[in-house]
Every structure is written in structure tokens, then in C-alpha cells.
Scaffold this active site. Structure first.
Site, short mmCIF file in Angstrom:
data_model
loop_
_atom_site.label_atom_id
_atom_site.label_comp_id
_atom_site.label_asym_id
_atom_site.label_seq_id
_atom_site.Cartn_x
_atom_site.Cartn_y
_atom_site.Cartn_z
N GLU A 209 -23.79 -9.17 64.37
CA GLU A 209 -24.95 -9.82 64.97
C GLU A 209 -26.07 -8.81 65.23
O GLU A 209 -27.24 -9.06 64.91
CB GLU A 209 -24.55 -10.45 66.32
CG GLU A 209 -23.56 -11.59 66.23
CD GLU A 209 -22.12 -11.13 66.39
OE1 GLU A 209 -21.76 -10.03 65.89
OE2 GLU A 209 -21.33 -11.87 67.00
N ARG B 286 -18.21 -3.02 77.81
CA ARG B 286 -18.58 -3.81 78.99
C ARG B 286 -18.75 -2.96 80.24
O ARG B 286 -19.01 -3.48 81.31
CB ARG B 286 -17.56 -4.94 79.22
CG ARG B 286 -16.13 -4.48 79.34
CD ARG B 286 -15.18 -5.68 79.28
NE ARG B 286 -13.79 -5.25 79.14
CZ ARG B 286 -13.19 -4.94 77.99
NH1 ARG B 286 -13.88 -4.96 76.86
NH2 ARG B 286 -11.91 -4.60 77.96
N GLU C 293 -12.91 -10.40 79.50
CA GLU C 293 -12.59 -9.54 78.35
C GLU C 293 -11.63 -8.43 78.78
O GLU C 293 -10.85 -7.92 77.98
CB GLU C 293 -13.87 -8.95 77.74
CG GLU C 293 -13.67 -8.41 76.34
CD GLU C 293 -14.96 -8.09 75.59
OE1 GLU C 293 -15.35 -8.89 74.72
OE2 GLU C 293 -15.57 -7.05 75.88
N LYS D 105 -13.55 -12.59 64.31
CA LYS D 105 -14.52 -11.79 63.53
C LYS D 105 -14.04 -11.64 62.09
O LYS D 105 -14.80 -11.77 61.14
CB LYS D 105 -14.65 -10.38 64.13
CG LYS D 105 -15.40 -10.28 65.43
CD LYS D 105 -15.57 -8.80 65.79
CE LYS D 105 -15.99 -8.62 67.24
NZ LYS D 105 -15.97 -7.22 67.68
O1 F6P Z 1 -16.69 -8.41 70.38
C1 F6P Z 1 -16.46 -7.75 71.58
C2 F6P Z 1 -17.21 -6.46 71.68
O2 F6P Z 1 -16.49 -5.46 71.07
C3 F6P Z 1 -17.49 -6.13 73.15
O3 F6P Z 1 -16.42 -5.56 73.78
C4 F6P Z 1 -18.69 -5.27 73.02
O4 F6P Z 1 -19.35 -5.12 74.24
C5 F6P Z 1 -19.47 -6.03 71.98
O5 F6P Z 1 -18.50 -6.52 71.08
C6 F6P Z 1 -20.52 -5.26 71.26
O6 F6P Z 1 -20.00 -4.16 70.57
P1 F6P Z 1 -20.92 -3.01 70.07
O7 F6P Z 1 -21.56 -2.37 71.25
O8 F6P Z 1 -20.03 -2.06 69.33
O9 F6P Z 1 -21.96 -3.60 69.16
#
Ligand code: F6P
Length: 502
Positions: free
Chosen positions: A191, A245, A330, A472
Site C-alpha cells: 500500500e 506499532r 496486533e 497479504k
Molecule cells: O501488516 C502489519 C504491519 O506489518 C504492521 O505491523 C506495520 O505497522 C504495518 O504493517 C506497516 O509496515 P511497514 O512500516 O513495514 O510499512
């Protein structure tokens, strides 16, 4: 943890909340704790001195003190990923080398902010931060709570891959005066990388000659950021040992550091550090995050309450429930312990909530008369965040306090059951002196440590999140292999809807 300690606690006499203060006059003093700008009041819960003592024994049996030492010493307590969990080092509490390294990285961030402020990137008015989960929820909470009249930069935080989110954010932005902050611990999240690419495209279309020159990367994977096209000098790294997080204290907090100003960012860290010290040093019966975890364990695991409601009676904290959803669910929404064995009973409750007084006119019916018992947490600030008639704040606070009293007390009405209130419904209240950077830092750190304490009591590793991976993976395989190998329902959905997404 086996069910035995919980069974012992369940067997203890459960007081009647409707009359609890009459039967226990010293209760308020014993069941309220102040830590800096935060006052935690759990006196309107069912917990008794005996139950607290039993939970204290459970904490000992789970080696709570040892696990807490490991947390702060940089031991690899995230056993499934072989990593430490060093978010507290970001605020100066932790292993000496980690604290020093976090400090150096903060200085790097500050130096880059100085360059931006000195117009080293040309005139910058807008900060477009793209990230998701922990790379967005924290900065969003900080900016929404504290940045309402900061007026330094117009900051937008975009997380959803739905292009509507990015489109909406950039509507008010001038591409020539925009700095793009790409926030991703891994720098691989689909994303975020798609939003970042589209933001670059928007800048290019807006006539920015070198859009990559306007990108700041906030990441624990600098190599990936370089590969993607960010110059090394514009990468603000943070340690791999800071979980997503738990990362708003690191360079992920860049929008707050620049948007609120460095002093405010430092006060946020100091507020959190004070809570770290409290959690590390306070005895169990005076330790606010640990006691809050006892309350959580009591309702989720002893009474079987499946959810917990968090209602902020302060517009500035309206994003807190969604921030806590990630932090708590989470971290502890797991069915196996750190040693791989199955946890018996429920683990993290479902965290939900909203903002008062709005929620009173929407969901509170169920809290007062529904069949679910939902332990509620109220949050309020003594000081208002606006300059309007003080009546606004008075009405806000009276409503907050009235709700806790009404849930507890109830009202009998044998002649008219529809208008009767069962009462006996628990709540806790967190009262802040004000919503300042220091208080918010303390509040967020309080919730982080409470989440950790809950995990220790259940034997869970709160620092991994493998549950998010399968979805995912399957999304990727739909991208690459289309409909083959899926169930008929999924196949039909792909075929019906995805034609327009080509
Ligand atoms: O999908 C969960 C996750 O891994 C979270 O724990 C994390 O905060 C988020 O995706 C974003 O991850 P990143 O900072 O690596 O883009």
C-alpha cells in the site's frame, strides 16, 4: 499461564458494583494512581484488594519483573523474530548503546528538519506522509491531537491504498511546495509503495522537476529506500528493534517533529520516558500499567468479556481508539503463547470505542441495557482544547462522569422494565491534566506497557504479528495467478469486480 490462577481469582467474592463504595469506604484512595499528568481510576471496576493480590501472585509466577527487566535491557524478548523490543530506548530508557544510537538518529532527524526549515528543499508548505498501520496511526494521532493550531506545515497522512485517500489529501496541496515522507519500517509494504509511487507521479504532473529529491524516507530498511530512489542523505533510519506499532517515537514521528516543532516532540518523548521509569520502578501495587493489565485480564479472561470500549471525551483524542486497536489487538490478538503452546480462553479483547459525547447518542444504549458486559475506559482532560465558552468543556466532562456513574449505579424499575438500568457495569477513567505533548507521551507509553504486561500475564509474545501475513500472501497470488486455485466464491468475486481494476 494455566487456567488455575484465573480459576482462583474467579472463585473470589465478586462485589456488587452498585454499592461498592458503601461496602469499601477507602476504595477510591486505594484504587486511584497519579503518574505525572495522568490519573488512573479503576475504583469503579469489580477488582478487590484480594483479587489484586492474586493477580500480583500471578505476575510473580509469570516472572513479570524478570520479563520487564529484559524489555528494558534490550534482551531478545521477541523470540519468534529473534529481536529485542526497544521502543523505550527512543525516549532515552533502555540499553545504553541503544539509547545512544536512538539519540544519534534523532539528531540526524533534527538536522534534516533544520535544512527543511532553512528552505534547503525550496519553500515547503505541505508534508505528505504515506505509511500504513504503525507507520501512520501514531503520526496521525499526534498531529490530530496536538497539531490543530500548530500552523507550521499543512500535514496529510495517507494510509489506505484506495486512491480516494491520496486524491483527497493532495487536493489542497501544491506539488511544488510539497515534501513527501515515505514511512515504512520494511520499505516493502504494498500500500505504501503504491501510494508513494502515485505521489511521485502527482508531483511530476505538477511540474516538479526532481520529485525524488523531495522524498524523505523514514525506515528501518535504508537499503530498500536507496533501491527505490531515495538519496542516502534524505533517509531517516530507525532501529530494526523498534516494532511498527511502537514506532512513533522514532523517525516515523517525523511529521510530528516537524509539524509540532522539535520542542514539542522532545516533550512527547520525555512524557513517555517518565512513564517508562514509573513502569520499571514502581512496586506492583502502585504500578499503573500493571494494574490496568490486571483489570483487562479480569474482564477478558475471568469474566469472559469479549470486547473493551475506549471512549475519549476529548475531540483531540478521537483517534486514540483506532491507535489502540492496532497496539492491543496486533500485539495480543493471538492464540498461542511465546513457547508455541495454545492459550486457553480468550486473549486480547476486541478494542473498540469512539468519542464522547457523540458515542452516547449512538452506541451507549447497548452499554447501559444490552446483554453484553463491556468494560469501558473513559478519557478526559481537565483543560479544554478550545477558546469557546467554558460551558462546552463543562458539559463534556459532566457527561463523561455521568456515564461512568450511570453504568455503575443503574436504576431499578420493576413496573417498567424497558426503563430499568441493570447497573453493576464496570468502567475505569483516565483523567489528564491537559492534552499536551508530555501528557500524550505518558498516555501512549502507559498503553504500551499495559499491553506488554497483559502479554506477560498470558505468556504471549506481543511483538510479532504473523496473523497479518496470510492475507497479504493471498492478495499477491491473486495479483500474479488470477483466479486459479481459489474457492468458487472468491473466484466469482475476482471475476465480477476486478475487470475495472486492470
Ligand atoms: O501488516 C502489519 C504491519 O506489518 C504492521 O505491523 C506495520 O505497522 C504495518 O504493517 C506497516 O509496515 P511497514 O512500516 O513495514 O510499512
Amino acid at each position: 499461564m494455566t487456567q488455575q490462577p484465573l480459576a482462583t481469582i474467579a472463585a473470589l467474592p465478586r462485589p456488587d458494583l452498585r454499592t461498592i463504595f458503601e461496602s469499601d469506604p477507602g476504595r477510591l484512595e486505594r484504587m486511584t494512581l497519579s503518574v505525572g499528568p495522568l490519573r488512573f481510576d479503576w475504583s469503579k471496576t469489580h477488582l478487590t484488594a484480594e483479587m489484586l493480590a492474586a493477580f500480583g501472585e500471578l505476575a510473580n509466577a509469570q516472572d513479570f519483573a524478570g520479563k520487564r527487566d529484559q524489555l528494558f535491557s534490550g534482551a531478545k524478548i521477541n523470540n519468534t523474530e529473534g529481536r529485542a523490543a526497544e521502543h523505550s530506548a527512543e525516549r532515552g530508557e533502555g540499553a545504553r548503546e541503544s539509547v545512544a544510537s536512538a539519540k544519534a538518529l534523532h539528531e540526524r532527524m533534527r538536522a534534516l528538519i533544520d535544512v527543511i526549515e532553512a528552505e534547503g528543499f525550496g519553500p515547503v508548505r505541505h508534508i505528505l506522509h504515506v505509511g500504513i498501520g504503525g507507520s501512520a496511526l501514531g503520526p496521525d494521532l499526534l498531529m490530530d491531537a496536538l497539531g490543530r493550531d500548530a500552523g507550521r506545515y499543512d500535514v496529510a497522512i495517507v494510509s489506505n491504498v484506495d486512491g480516494c485517500a491520496l486524491e483527497e489529501a493532495v487536493k489542497r496541496f501544491d506539488p511544488q511546495a510539497t515534501l513527501l515522507a515515505v514511512a515504512s519500517k520494511t520499505f516493502t509494504t504494498t500500500e505504501t509503495m503504491l501510494n508513494a509511487a502515485s505521489a511521485i507521479e502527482w508531483m511530476t504532473e505538477g511540474g516538479v522537476e526532481d520529485p525524488y529529491g523531495k522524498v524523505i524516507a523514514l525506515t528501518a530498511s535504508p537499503d530498500k529506500a536507496i533501491e527505490w530512489g531515495v538519496d542516502e542523505t534524505r533517509i531517516l533510519p530507525f532501529s530494526e528493534t523498534v516494532g511498527g506499532r511502537y514506532s512513533l517515537w522514532s523517525s516515523i514521528g517525523f511529521p510530528a517533529a516537524i509539524g509540532l516543532g522539535w520542542d514539542a516532540f522532545e516533550s512527547l518523548l520525555e512524557g513517555a520516558a517518565a512513564m517508562d521509569r514509573h513502569f520499571r520502578l514502581a512496586a506492583p501495587h502502585e504500578n499503573a500499567p500493571l494494574i490496568a493489565a490486571f483489570v483487562d485480564q479480569y474482564y477478558a479472561r475471568v469474566m469472559g468479556c469479549e470486547t473493551r470500549g475506549v471512549f475519549a471525551y476529548d475531540e483531540r483524542l478521537r483517534l486514540l481508539p483506532s491507535y489502540l486497536q492496532q497496539l492491543e489487538m496486533e500485539s495480543n490478538g493471538k492464540c498461542v503463547r511465546a513457547d508455541g503452546s495454545a492459550v486457553d480462553g480468550h486473549t486480547a479483547p476486541i478494542t473498540w470505542g469512539g468519542v464522547g459525547t457523540d458515542a452516547q447518542h449512538a452506541v451507549f444504549q447497548l452499554l447501559h441495557q444490552g446483554t453484553h458486559i463491556v468494560p469501558v475506559e473513559f478519557l478526559a482532560s481537565k483543560e479544554p482544547g478550545h477558546g469557546f465558552d467554558p460551558a462546552h468543556h463543562r458539559v463534556l466532562l459532566t457527561n463523561c462522569f455521568a456515564q461512568g456513574a450511570a453504568l455503575m449505579r443503574g436504576r431499578d424499575n420493576p413496573a417498567d422494565p424497558a426503563r430499568a438500568y441493570p447497573g453493576g457495569r464496570p468502567s475505569s477513567t483516565i483523567l489528564l491534566d491537559d492534552v499536551t505533548p508530555e501528557a500524550l507521551g505518558a498516555l501512549i507509553a502507559f498503553y504500551e506497557h499495559r499491553t506488554f504486561a497483559n502479554a506477560v500475564l498470558m505468556g504471549i509474545n506481543p511483538f510479532d504479528q504473523f496473523g497479518v501475513e496470510l492475507g497479504k500472501e493471498i492478495a499477491k497470488s491473486i495479483e500474479t495467478a488470477g483466479t486459479s486455485g481459489f474457492d468458487p466464491s472468491t473466484t466469482a468475486l475476482i471475476e465480477l469486480a476486478m475487470g475495472n481494476a486492470e
